[in-house]
Motif scaffolding. Sequence first.
Motif, PDB file in Angstrom:
ATOM      1  N   THR A  80       0.748  -1.280   0.203  1.00  0.00           N
ATOM      2  CA  THR A  80       0.124   0.317   0.202  1.00  0.00           C
ATOM      3  C   THR A  80       0.884   0.835  -0.209  1.00  0.00           C
ATOM      4  OG1 THR A  80      -0.167   0.546   2.576  1.00  0.00           O
ATOM      5  CG2 THR A  80      -1.550  -1.351   0.965  1.00  0.00           C
ATOM      6  N   ALA A  81       0.393   2.117  -0.742  1.00  0.00           N
ATOM      7  CA  ALA A  81       0.636   3.432  -0.593  1.00  0.00           C
ATOM      8  C   ALA A  81       0.046   5.177  -0.364  1.00  0.00           C
ATOM      9  CB  ALA A  81       1.989   3.920  -2.111  1.00  0.00           C
ATOM     10  N   ASN A  82       0.829   5.278   0.688  1.00  0.00           N
ATOM     11  CA  ASN A  82      -0.413   6.654   1.434  1.00  0.00           C
ATOM     12  C   ASN A  82       0.712   7.689   2.133  1.00  0.00           C
ATOM     13  OD1 ASN A  82      -3.249   5.687   1.719  1.00  0.00           O
ATOM     14  ND2 ASN A  82      -1.970   3.732   2.659  1.00  0.00           N
ATOM     15  N   CYS A  83      -0.242   8.666   2.178  1.00  0.00           N
ATOM     16  CA  CYS A  83       0.523   9.988   2.614  1.00  0.00           C
ATOM     17  C   CYS A  83       0.055  10.405   3.980  1.00  0.00           C
ATOM     18  CB  CYS A  83       0.350  11.309   1.885  1.00  0.00           C
ATOM     19  SG  CYS A  83       0.682  11.130  -0.333  1.00  0.00           S
ATOM     20  N   VAL A  84       0.910  10.776   4.947  1.00  0.00           N
ATOM     21  CA  VAL A  84       0.582  11.753   6.049  1.00  0.00           C
ATOM     22  C   VAL A  84       0.604  13.286   6.523  1.00  0.00           C
ATOM     23  CG1 VAL A  84       0.928  11.629   8.292  1.00  0.00           C
ATOM     24  CG2 VAL A  84       0.400   9.855   7.342  1.00  0.00           C
ATOM     25  N   ALA A  85      -0.259  13.852   6.094  1.00  0.00           N
ATOM     26  CA  ALA A  85      -0.020  15.390   6.158  1.00  0.00           C
ATOM     27  C   ALA A  85       0.188  15.834   8.011  1.00  0.00           C
ATOM     28  CB  ALA A  85      -1.186  16.099   4.793  1.00  0.00           C
ATOM     29  N   PRO A  86       1.479  16.357   7.865  1.00  0.00           N
ATOM     30  CA  PRO A  86       1.125  17.170   9.669  1.00  0.00           C
ATOM     31  C   PRO A  86       0.625  18.286   9.233  1.00  0.00           C
ATOM     32  CG  PRO A  86       3.067  15.603   9.050  1.00  0.00           C
ATOM     33  CD  PRO A  86       2.499  16.649   7.788  1.00  0.00           C
ATOM     34  N   GLY A  87       0.269  18.645  10.597  1.00  0.00           N
ATOM     35  CA  GLY A  87       0.313  20.185   9.973  1.00  0.00           C
ATOM     36  C   GLY A  87       1.311  20.957  10.915  1.00  0.00           C
ATOM     37  N   PRO A  88       1.039  22.326  11.353  1.00  0.00           N
ATOM     38  CA  PRO A  88       1.903  22.412  11.862  1.00  0.00           C
ATOM     39  C   PRO A  88       2.736  21.775  13.206  1.00  0.00           C
ATOM     40  CG  PRO A  88       0.968  24.332  11.913  1.00  0.00           C
ATOM     41  CD  PRO A  88      -0.447  23.602  11.034  1.00  0.00           C
ATOM     42  N   VAL A  89       3.633  21.442  13.405  1.00  0.00           N
ATOM     43  CA  VAL A  89       4.857  20.206  14.395  1.00  0.00           C
ATOM     44  C   VAL A  89       5.632  21.347  14.955  1.00  0.00           C
ATOM     45  CG1 VAL A  89       5.477  18.329  14.670  1.00  0.00           C
ATOM     46  CG2 VAL A  89       3.346  18.391  12.910  1.00  0.00           C
ATOM     47  N   ALA A  90       5.935  21.172  15.988  1.00  0.00           N
ATOM     48  CA  ALA A  90       7.218  21.769  16.968  1.00  0.00           C
ATOM     49  C   ALA A  90       8.442  21.171  16.483  1.00  0.00           C
ATOM     50  CB  ALA A  90       7.182  21.823  18.355  1.00  0.00           C
ATOM     51  N   THR A  91       8.993  21.539  15.466  1.00  0.00           N
ATOM     52  CA  THR A  91       9.929  20.594  15.052  1.00  0.00           C
ATOM     53  C   THR A  91      10.743  22.148  14.216  1.00  0.00           C
ATOM     54  OG1 THR A  91       9.822  20.569  12.774  1.00  0.00           O
ATOM     55  CG2 THR A  91       9.067  18.480  14.108  1.00  0.00           C
ATOM     56  N   THR A  92      12.742  21.531  14.095  1.00  0.00           N
ATOM     57  CA  THR A  92      13.280  22.897  14.208  1.00  0.00           C
ATOM     58  C   THR A  92      13.479  23.497  12.808  1.00  0.00           C
ATOM     59  OG1 THR A  92      15.013  20.444  13.329  1.00  0.00           O
ATOM     60  CG2 THR A  92      14.956  22.088  15.072  1.00  0.00           C
ATOM     61  N   CYS A  93      12.295  22.326  11.243  1.00  0.00           N
ATOM     62  CA  CYS A  93      12.254  21.947  10.258  1.00  0.00           C
ATOM     63  C   CYS A  93      10.886  23.775  10.575  1.00  0.00           C
ATOM     64  CB  CYS A  93      11.743  21.404   9.652  1.00  0.00           C
ATOM     65  SG  CYS A  93      10.830  21.595   7.573  1.00  0.00           S
ATOM     66  N   TRP A  94      10.289  23.234  11.404  1.00  0.00           N
ATOM     67  CA  TRP A  94       8.831  24.262  11.250  1.00  0.00           C
ATOM     68  C   TRP A  94       9.422  25.526  11.787  1.00  0.00           C
ATOM     69  CZ3 TRP A  94       5.536  25.848  14.838  1.00  0.00           C
ATOM     70  CH2 TRP A  94       4.089  26.751  14.558  1.00  0.00           C
ATOM     71  N   THR A  95       9.746  25.733  12.777  1.00  0.00           N
ATOM     72  CA  THR A  95       9.997  27.628  14.135  1.00  0.00           C
ATOM     73  C   THR A  95      11.066  27.540  12.741  1.00  0.00           C
ATOM     74  OG1 THR A  95      12.143  25.932  15.344  1.00  0.00           O
ATOM     75  CG2 THR A  95       9.421  26.000  15.889  1.00  0.00           C
ATOM     76  N   TYR A  96      12.442  27.025  11.963  1.00  0.00           N
ATOM     77  CA  TYR A  96      12.868  27.729  11.333  1.00  0.00           C
ATOM     78  C   TYR A  96      12.417  28.822  10.527  1.00  0.00           C
ATOM     79  CZ  TYR A  96      16.821  28.560   8.236  1.00  0.00           C
ATOM     80  OH  TYR A  96      17.887  29.381   7.628  1.00  0.00           O
ATOM     81  N   ASP A  97      13.309  30.061  11.243  1.00  0.00           N
ATOM     82  CA  ASP A  97      12.719  31.434   9.942  1.00  0.00           C
ATOM     83  C   ASP A  97      11.156  31.610  10.047  1.00  0.00           C
ATOM     84  OD1 ASP A  97      13.932  32.911   8.882  1.00  0.00           O
ATOM     85  OD2 ASP A  97      14.404  32.721   7.075  1.00  0.00           O
ATOM     86  N   ILE A  98      10.499  31.253  11.052  1.00  0.00           N
ATOM     87  CA  ILE A  98       8.492  31.770  10.940  1.00  0.00           C
ATOM     88  C   ILE A  98       9.218  32.821  11.573  1.00  0.00           C
ATOM     89  CG2 ILE A  98       6.710  30.728  11.582  1.00  0.00           C
ATOM     90  CD1 ILE A  98       7.026  28.031  10.396  1.00  0.00           C
TER      91      ILE A  98
END
Length: 454
Positions: free
Chosen positions: A436-454
């Motif tokens: 099977t092949a699926n996607c998981v699409a997170p919203g804003p999550v407290a990670t360095t990727c999300w918080t970088y430059d925001i």
Amino acid sequence: MAGPADIAAVAAAAAASSAQPLAGRVAIVTGGSRGIGRAIAAHLSAMGASVVVGYSSSAAEAESLAASLPRAVAVRADVADESAVRSLFDAAESAFGSPPHILVANAGVLDDAYPTVAATSAASFDRVVGVNLRGAFLCLREAANRLPRGGEGGGRIVAVTSSVTGSHPTGYAAYTASKAAVEAMVRTMAKELKGTRITANCVAPGATATDMFFAGKSEETVRMYAETNPMERLGEPGDIAPVVGFLCTDAAEWVNGQVIRANGGRHRLRSLLADGAPAAGRQGGHRDVRVARHRPRQLRGRIRLPRGGGRVPGRRAVHAVAARADVADEAAVRALYGAAPPHILVVVACAGVMKADATLAATSAADFDANTRGAFLCLREAANRLRRGGGGRILAVTSSAVASLSPGFKAYAGSKAAVEAMVRGVAKELKGTRVTANCVAPGPVATTCWTYDI
């Protein structure tokens, strides 16, 4: 109070305006030498526009078209090349003494072998995405920076995508991914251009009688496309051009950030391709449908890690290795899979980069290229290596930014939209494998990727 002569003058001016609504405007049409692009260029010219016919290889056809139009030039430009796109816009301004008012991003290519993701070469993927996605991005970015703003009539941006973004037929994964990403970018761009009076929209044709559509398809397949359409025919380039033409006028100002599907009413296409080759038509008789015996929902032979890792009570020790890999590098992805234990059952494609708060006009080509190619290489390797019949699982981590299309995230949202389109295609292509092949699409999550430059 206006007299009869005044009313007649206003009526005459309105009639002239409606006959030539693009008079005094300069339009660039990429991929304008053949097919849909040629029809669009001719139609915009008939509406009064001065037209730049952008082309990459069909010089004779582009030059002959330009020569047949009252105000037109043909300009060669590889839209995947950053400097060539800049030169294309420069040529428009040089030829007509005005910056372009209209961009129609139409240039596109398709792999007419219709390979599954598992059989798609990196070179084929790079070619399709390079022209369809990177090329569209470079043109859209240049337009966002150079089209005139405000005034009596704002600029117009139209990207030609495809109705396959809603149907996800097998054999079109790279093409569908590239067009889905463009639609996400354009919707975001429409928000970023707030206050400029520049609109940005997409026109998504269905099956249209062009050389690109016919390439690699059997007569039976072409007939099936025509017969299953509510209009009982294929589309013609002349069906698409007036839709694009309207979006380029002042009358279309209230249409913004939209994807208009010009497909004769065919909203869901059946998968017409099997085993990576154009289908020869549906065969008679009954399908052989085997219903698998249901098993308990558990990860047989797979280990659920407790928080903090370590050992799972009552189970053997977890086997884990760390392997460094640039997922955008084909050899590195192959080596990554080679470093994994045999009989891989689960692949999670999570690697990604994001630069927040960068408008399309300020996004670099390097930032834009990062996510989609890496996901493709990992998905392809998984499609070829995961064990069949044993319930392999492919998960791609995308983003809720695809749905929200927040300004400042268009390159990121575009790349993730492309991945979602690919995964939907892979799921169909893996029919019968129990993978099977699926996607998981997170919203804003407290990670360095999300918080970088925001």
